[in-house]
Design a protein around this motif. Structure first.
Motif, PDB file in Angstrom:
ATOM      1  N   LEU A 377       0.822  -1.203   0.000  1.00  0.00           N
ATOM      2  CA  LEU A 377       0.000   0.000   0.000  1.00  0.00           C
ATOM      3  C   LEU A 377       0.862   1.262   0.000  1.00  0.00           C
ATOM      4  O   LEU A 377       0.546   2.238  -0.688  1.00  0.00           O
ATOM      5  N   ALA A 378       1.948   1.246   0.761  1.00  0.00           N
ATOM      6  CA  ALA A 378       2.859   2.392   0.746  1.00  0.00           C
ATOM      7  C   ALA A 378       3.438   2.584  -0.644  1.00  0.00           C
ATOM      8  O   ALA A 378       3.546   3.716  -1.144  1.00  0.00           O
ATOM      9  N   LEU A 404       1.100   7.964   3.597  1.00  0.00           N
ATOM     10  CA  LEU A 404       2.491   7.518   3.530  1.00  0.00           C
ATOM     11  C   LEU A 404       3.223   7.809   4.834  1.00  0.00           C
ATOM     12  O   LEU A 404       4.157   7.087   5.206  1.00  0.00           O
ATOM     13  N   ARG A 405       2.792   8.828   5.547  1.00  0.00           N
ATOM     14  CA  ARG A 405       3.404   9.148   6.844  1.00  0.00           C
ATOM     15  C   ARG A 405       3.252   7.997   7.828  1.00  0.00           C
ATOM     16  O   ARG A 405       4.105   7.772   8.687  1.00  0.00           O
ATOM     17  N   VAL A 406       2.171   7.231   7.715  1.00  0.00           N
ATOM     18  CA  VAL A 406       1.943   6.078   8.582  1.00  0.00           C
ATOM     19  C   VAL A 406       2.465   4.792   7.954  1.00  0.00           C
ATOM     20  O   VAL A 406       3.060   3.957   8.639  1.00  0.00           O
ATOM     21  N   LEU A 407       2.269   4.629   6.658  1.00  0.00           N
ATOM     22  CA  LEU A 407       2.578   3.364   5.994  1.00  0.00           C
ATOM     23  C   LEU A 407       4.002   3.281   5.473  1.00  0.00           C
ATOM     24  O   LEU A 407       4.527   2.180   5.265  1.00  0.00           O
ATOM     25  N   ARG A 411      12.368   3.270   2.148  1.00  0.00           N
ATOM     26  CA  ARG A 411      12.359   3.279   0.683  1.00  0.00           C
ATOM     27  C   ARG A 411      11.638   4.496   0.122  1.00  0.00           C
ATOM     28  O   ARG A 411      11.843   4.870  -1.034  1.00  0.00           O
ATOM     29  N   HIS A 412      10.791   5.121   0.941  1.00  0.00           N
ATOM     30  CA  HIS A 412      10.000   6.254   0.477  1.00  0.00           C
ATOM     31  C   HIS A 412      10.560   7.590   0.958  1.00  0.00           C
ATOM     32  O   HIS A 412       9.994   8.633   0.656  1.00  0.00           O
ATOM     33  N   ALA A 441      11.487   7.050   8.512  1.00  0.00           N
ATOM     34  CA  ALA A 441      12.954   6.940   8.526  1.00  0.00           C
ATOM     35  C   ALA A 441      13.603   8.283   8.868  1.00  0.00           C
ATOM     36  O   ALA A 441      14.491   8.753   8.165  1.00  0.00           O
ATOM     37  N   ALA A 442      13.162   8.884   9.969  1.00  0.00           N
ATOM     38  CA  ALA A 442      13.636  10.219  10.331  1.00  0.00           C
ATOM     39  C   ALA A 442      15.147  10.266  10.528  1.00  0.00           C
ATOM     40  O   ALA A 442      15.782  11.294  10.281  1.00  0.00           O
TER      41      ALA A 442
END
Length: 522
Positions: A377-378, A404-407, A411-412, A441-442
């Motif tokens: 889904l991401a 996308l912030r949650v999923l 890679r994103h 991935a902060a």
């Protein structure tokens, strides 16, 4: 309560069906092929958190929503499927609490306690590190003992204070566990008043730059003090983020009839008088419509003499509807045998991308993130954001970035960074991308990129000094904090001419005690 209940309303899957789907899809897409068959799974079930044998028919009824699932059974799914502890239990509790018809007062244990309650409470009020599970266990233990007395009398406040301090700097499962623990303490018969006061004081004081989730957490609490605090932040806010949290809390407080008639009139006047809601005010108009639907006697005051017709549930622009169809098709392409025909995953995708209510979008994304669908889904959301037309259309790009912030995962990260600083990206889209930087991935960002992003958005703020640029810059400071970039935080704090709110935020991050930072990661 010892089980998960609840059905569906107007054809929308209720909390029981959603939790049933959560369990079933994790089993059918799990790595152990022997557990994908119902007989094999039922035969292996007894043990760990669940001390009784179960039949194939029992598991089938759990996974189809016919029979409510005991909490200890949800824990056993985690154990058998080799999933991270609390992934399913915390997610299921979130679904149960959020979709409950009224405030959740307590929960039954999800298995035997690993440690004595007294030891965990002593740890929580010390400077020792606390994990999310360390918080889950005492919150659970306290809530099954409604008459518990904590000594000394300030213990309730100290518990709530530390829990909130960790929650606002946590992410993912560590955040979810703390948020759910806070919700349980907020509904404790003895502790609620003190916990409410701690939340309100933190949101108005040193935690005001992370006040949204603190004030919003009061939505499920039926204590009169919670209603009064939420209304106070709505009518005389201590800050714009506390105001946003109050707006978000009002959706459920109105539905639960937490406000008396006079408070509803005050709420109506406050909503009517909001003029420029700014970048954090996207929930004001949905709340106006929500209150008007619940209290039609205030409809004209909220929406005018000739209000626009209410959109049907799930209504979205045609461009976004096409996106939802493509993302939902991605779900269907990896759907395991035994789940075909269920409306849950498609419903969740629709909610995550089209609901006008932020919390509905967030909770749908949480549920999807706790399944093997998360990665595909991401990827599907990222693929949509690779379309130039999607980036130009904020009505499409913003909900995709919020999902996308949650999923999303590392890679994103590159996509988010590009959208955060690329010239020509609409400001609302860039703001949504920046907000995701602190959650996806902060720790992977380079100092060079982060300096470039701060400089770019600081320059944008200096040019226009507008609310969107200011909110974007503050969100960048949040990303620095979540990535533990103390050097860059110091630069922001000490640089003259920087947005004052950003300097304050940087100083706040630098002042967080080490044991709180370490705990929030766990």
């Amino acid at each position: 309560m010892s089980t998960l209940g609840g059905g569906s309303a107007a054809g929308v899957p209720g909390r029981r069906m959603r939790v049933a789907w959560l369990l079933r899809v994790n089993r059918l897409l799990g790595q152990d092929t022997a557990l994908r068959s119902l007989p094999g799974f039922a035969a292996a079930f007894r043990g760990g958190a669940y001390g009784r044998e179960v039949s194939v028919s029992t598991v089938s009824r759990w996974e189809t929503g016919v029979t409510p699932v005991p909490w200890a059974a949800v824990r056993r799914y985690e154990e058998l499927l080799g999933l991270p502890r609390n992934l399913l239990t915390a997610t299921a509790r979130t679904v149960w609490r959020y979709l409950a018809p009224g405030p959740v007062l307590d929960t039954a244990p999800a298995g035997p306690a690993a440690r004595d309650l007294e030891d965990l409470l002593e740890q929580a009020v010390s400077a020792d590190v606390m994990t999310g599970d360390d918080w889950d266990q005492p919150a659970e233990g306290i809530c099954v003992r409604p008459d518990v007395v904590l000594m000394p009398s300030g213990t309730w406040y100290r518990l709530a204070e530390r829990l909130v301090e960790e929650m606002v700097i946590a992410d993912g499962l560590p955040w979810l566990l703390r948020f759910e623990s806070l919700n349980r303490l907020l509904n404790h018969p003895r502790g609620a008043r003190t916990v409410i006061a701690a939340c309100a004081e933190l949101a108005a004081g040193r935690a005001r730059l992370t006040a949204v989730e603190i004030v919003c957490a009061l939505d499920n609490c039926g204590h009169p003090d919670a209603a009064a605090r939420v209304l106070a932040e709505l009518t005389a806010p201590s800050g714009r983020l506390a105001h946003r949290g109050a707006v978000m809390a009002c959706f459920r407080k109105v539905s639960y009839r937490h406000f008396d008639p006079e408070q509803v009139r005050l709420l109506t006047r406050a909503l009517r008088d909001i003029q420029d809601s700014g970048p954090v005010g996207d929930q004001v108009e949905p709340l106006r419509r929500h209150v008007a639907a619940a209290h039609p006697e205030h409809l004209r005051a909220l929406l005018g003499r000739a209000p626009a017709p209410l959109p049907p549930p799930g209504a979205a622009p045609a461009s976004l509807e096409a996106v939802v169809r493509r993302v939902a098709a991605r779900v269907r392409s990896v759907e395991p045998d035994g789940t075909s025909g269920t409306a849950v995953p498609v419903t969740l995708v629709g909610e995550a991308l089209t609901s006008p209510v932020f919390d509905v979008r967030l909770h749908a994304a949480f549920l999807l993130a706790a399944t093997p669908y998360r990665a595909p889904l991401a990827d599907a959301c990222a693929a949509e954001l690779a379309r130039p037309a999607a980036i130009r259309d904020e009505e499409v790009a913003v909900p995709l970035l919020e999902a996308l912030r949650v999923l999303g995962d590392r890679r994103h990260r590159g996509l988010l960074q590009t959208l955060a600083v690329r010239p020509g990206v609409p400001r609302g889209t860039a703001y949504a991308a920046v907000r995701a930087l602190g959650h996806v991935a902060a720790g992977q960002a380079t100092d060079a990129f982060l300096r470039e992003a701060v400089a770019r958005h600081q320059a944008a703020w200096l040019r226009g000094r507008d609310p969107v640029s200011a909110a974007t810059l503050v969100s960048l400071v949040y990303a620095l904090g979540m990535g533990s970039r103390d050097g860059l935080l110091t630069e922001v704090r000490d640089r003259p001419g920087t947005l004052p709110e950003a300097r304050t935020a940087a100083d706040r991050w630098l002042g967080i005690a080490g044991h709180l930072r370490a705990s929030a990661l766990l």
